[in-house]
Design a protein around this motif. Sequence first.
Motif, PDB file in Angstrom:
ATOM      1  N   ALA A   1      11.325  13.493   6.938  1.00 35.31           N
ATOM      2  CA  ALA A   1      10.733  12.594   5.947  1.00 35.31           C
ATOM      3  C   ALA A   1      10.663  13.266   4.581  1.00 35.31           C
ATOM      4  N   THR A   2      10.713  12.449   3.543  1.00 31.61           N
ATOM      5  CA  THR A   2      10.375  12.895   2.199  1.00 31.61           C
ATOM      6  C   THR A   2       8.883  12.681   2.032  1.00 31.61           C
ATOM      7  N   VAL A   3       8.133  13.752   1.772  1.00 34.14           N
ATOM      8  CA  VAL A   3       6.674  13.698   1.875  1.00 34.14           C
ATOM      9  C   VAL A   3       6.016  14.005   0.534  1.00 34.14           C
ATOM     10  N   GLU A   4       4.992  13.226   0.222  1.00 37.70           N
ATOM     11  CA  GLU A   4       4.180  13.460  -0.966  1.00 37.70           C
ATOM     12  C   GLU A   4       2.711  13.498  -0.553  1.00 37.70           C
ATOM     13  N   LEU A   5       2.016  14.549  -0.941  1.00 40.79           N
ATOM     14  CA  LEU A   5       0.576  14.660  -0.717  1.00 40.79           C
ATOM     15  C   LEU A   5      -0.117  14.175  -1.976  1.00 40.79           C
ATOM     16  N   THR A   6      -0.802  13.045  -1.897  1.00 48.80           N
ATOM     17  CA  THR A   6      -1.376  12.470  -3.105  1.00 48.80           C
ATOM     18  C   THR A   6      -2.504  11.503  -2.766  1.00 48.80           C
TER      19      THR A   6
ATOM     20  N   ALA B   1       1.396   5.086  -5.181  1.00 47.94           N
ATOM     21  CA  ALA B   1       2.326   5.819  -4.321  1.00 47.94           C
ATOM     22  C   ALA B   1       2.035   5.545  -2.854  1.00 47.94           C
ATOM     23  N   ALA B   2       0.745   5.497  -2.490  1.00 42.87           N
ATOM     24  CA  ALA B   2       0.364   5.250  -1.105  1.00 42.87           C
ATOM     25  C   ALA B   2       0.761   3.853  -0.648  1.00 42.87           C
ATOM     26  N   LEU B   3       0.702   2.892  -1.560  1.00 46.81           N
ATOM     27  CA  LEU B   3       1.087   1.526  -1.218  1.00 46.81           C
ATOM     28  C   LEU B   3       2.602   1.370  -1.126  1.00 46.81           C
ATOM     29  N   ALA B   4       3.328   2.122  -1.937  1.00 46.69           N
ATOM     30  CA  ALA B   4       4.777   1.960  -2.006  1.00 46.69           C
ATOM     31  C   ALA B   4       5.531   2.716  -0.922  1.00 46.69           C
ATOM     32  N   ALA B   5       4.912   3.728  -0.333  1.00 46.91           N
ATOM     33  CA  ALA B   5       5.602   4.574   0.644  1.00 46.91           C
ATOM     34  C   ALA B   5       5.999   3.779   1.888  1.00 46.91           C
ATOM     35  N   ASP B   6       7.029   4.266   2.571  1.00 46.52           N
ATOM     36  CA  ASP B   6       7.436   3.644   3.836  1.00 46.52           C
ATOM     37  C   ASP B   6       6.364   3.822   4.900  1.00 46.52           C
ATOM     38  N   GLY B   7       5.715   4.982   4.887  1.00 47.00           N
ATOM     39  CA  GLY B   7       4.659   5.253   5.856  1.00 47.00           C
ATOM     40  C   GLY B   7       3.502   5.970   5.192  1.00 47.00           C
ATOM     41  N   LEU B   8       2.280   5.690   5.659  1.00 48.66           N
ATOM     42  CA  LEU B   8       1.077   6.363   5.160  1.00 48.66           C
ATOM     43  C   LEU B   8       0.464   7.160   6.295  1.00 48.66           C
ATOM     44  N   PHE B   9       0.297   8.455   6.081  1.00 48.83           N
ATOM     45  CA  PHE B   9      -0.280   9.376   7.062  1.00 48.83           C
ATOM     46  C   PHE B   9      -1.716   9.660   6.629  1.00 48.83           C
ATOM     47  N   VAL B  10      -2.687   9.305   7.478  1.00 52.75           N
ATOM     48  CA  VAL B  10      -4.105   9.482   7.152  1.00 52.75           C
ATOM     49  C   VAL B  10      -4.669  10.614   7.995  1.00 52.75           C
ATOM     50  N   PRO B  11      -4.850  11.811   7.417  1.00 53.54           N
ATOM     51  CA  PRO B  11      -5.405  12.935   8.180  1.00 53.54           C
ATOM     52  C   PRO B  11      -6.915  12.801   8.280  1.00 53.54           C
ATOM     53  N   GLY B  12      -7.518  13.706   9.005  1.00 61.47           N
ATOM     54  CA  GLY B  12      -8.975  13.711   9.092  1.00 61.47           C
ATOM     55  C   GLY B  12      -9.459  14.951   9.808  1.00 61.47           C
ATOM     56  N   VAL B  13     -10.313  15.716   9.139  1.00 65.58           N
ATOM     57  CA  VAL B  13     -10.866  16.942   9.715  1.00 65.58           C
ATOM     58  C   VAL B  13     -12.356  16.972   9.424  1.00 65.58           C
ATOM     59  N   GLY B  14     -13.154  17.297  10.438  1.00 62.73           N
ATOM     60  CA  GLY B  14     -14.581  17.461  10.212  1.00 62.73           C
ATOM     61  C   GLY B  14     -15.397  16.263  10.628  1.00 62.73           C
TER      62      GLY B  14
ATOM     63  N   MET C   1      18.828   5.996   5.174  1.00 62.51           N
ATOM     64  CA  MET C   1      17.938   6.317   4.067  1.00 62.51           C
ATOM     65  C   MET C   1      16.744   7.123   4.582  1.00 62.51           C
ATOM     66  N   THR C   2      16.388   8.168   3.871  1.00 58.36           N
ATOM     67  CA  THR C   2      15.257   9.004   4.269  1.00 58.36           C
ATOM     68  C   THR C   2      13.948   8.263   4.061  1.00 58.36           C
ATOM     69  N   ALA C   3      13.089   8.286   5.084  1.00 56.94           N
ATOM     70  CA  ALA C   3      11.793   7.623   4.988  1.00 56.94           C
ATOM     71  C   ALA C   3      10.881   8.391   4.031  1.00 56.94           C
ATOM     72  N   ARG C   4      10.150   7.660   3.215  1.00 59.12           N
ATOM     73  CA  ARG C   4       9.191   8.258   2.289  1.00 59.12           C
ATOM     74  C   ARG C   4       7.789   8.098   2.866  1.00 59.12           C
ATOM     75  N   VAL C   5       7.109   9.208   3.045  1.00 59.70           N
ATOM     76  CA  VAL C   5       5.769   9.213   3.630  1.00 59.70           C
ATOM     77  C   VAL C   5       4.780   9.816   2.640  1.00 59.70           C
ATOM     78  N   VAL C   6       3.656   9.154   2.449  1.00 53.71           N
ATOM     79  CA  VAL C   6       2.549   9.711   1.682  1.00 53.71           C
ATOM     80  C   VAL C   6       1.494  10.212   2.659  1.00 53.71           C
ATOM     81  N   VAL C   7       1.105  11.467   2.506  1.00 53.27           N
ATOM     82  CA  VAL C   7      -0.058  12.009   3.207  1.00 53.27           C
ATOM     83  C   VAL C   7      -1.238  11.793   2.269  1.00 53.27           C
ATOM     84  N   LEU C   8      -2.196  10.990   2.707  1.00 47.30           N
ATOM     85  CA  LEU C   8      -3.294  10.600   1.829  1.00 47.30           C
ATOM     86  C   LEU C   8      -4.232  11.780   1.597  1.00 47.30           C
ATOM     87  N   ASP C   9      -4.346  12.170   0.351  1.00 51.93           N
ATOM     88  CA  ASP C   9      -5.167  13.312  -0.039  1.00 51.93           C
ATOM     89  C   ASP C   9      -6.527  12.809  -0.522  1.00 51.93           C
TER      90      ASP C   9
END
Length: 213
Positions: A27-32, A37-50, A1-9
């Motif tokens: 990965a199946t990726v959603e930027l949101t 959606a962030a709670l339900a995803a298989d993985g949560l990606f937390v970016p950070g710039v600045g 099964m493809t992992a679902r990842v949310v990139v936290l926007d």
Amino acid sequence: MTARVVVLDYGSGNVRSGVRALQHVGATVELTSDRAAALAADGLFVPGVGNFHACMAGLRAAGGPLVIETRLAGGRPVLGVCVGMQVMFDGSDEPSESPQEGLGEWPGTVARLKADVVPHMGWSTVRAAEGSALFAGVEDERFYFVHSYAVADWTMEPPTGHFAALAPRVTWATHGNDFVAAVENGPLAATQFHPEKSGEAGLTLLENWVRSL
């Protein structure tokens, strides 16, 4: 099964490279910023710039701290990158008109690098933690850093006895002084460098994380 990842926007800047890199490794990726959606995803990606404090303010406005805390309490994987790693600590010495506390998942303060040239911008090797899952196959590769601040002192006491296997795996790098380059701590992992900008080595690291979801 493809992992679902949310990139936290949450307004941290250009995150499209992270989305593309995660898609590239399968990965199946959603930027949101949607909390459900962030709670339900298989993985949560937390970016950070600045700036650390600006990122924390953005996270709070988007409800990010509660999402991250809820996921970790349930053993649901979270990966923080660059300032997305720094916010996992108690706080930062970075100047700000509106200082913000960090998430406090790990003890420590983000401090300015003690180097002749700051920011640290470019490719550097790391000293991967023994038994690292993130760095499997890329322990000796270089990764791309862009930062002026980092955590120089890891103060979290490792568990002993039956829980010794759960001790955080801490990876180090050096620019002027030694600093924490990555941490793997149960469901919470983070890198000070940008894996999405680190070529094949970075893609392998992201693939290692996605496969673990």
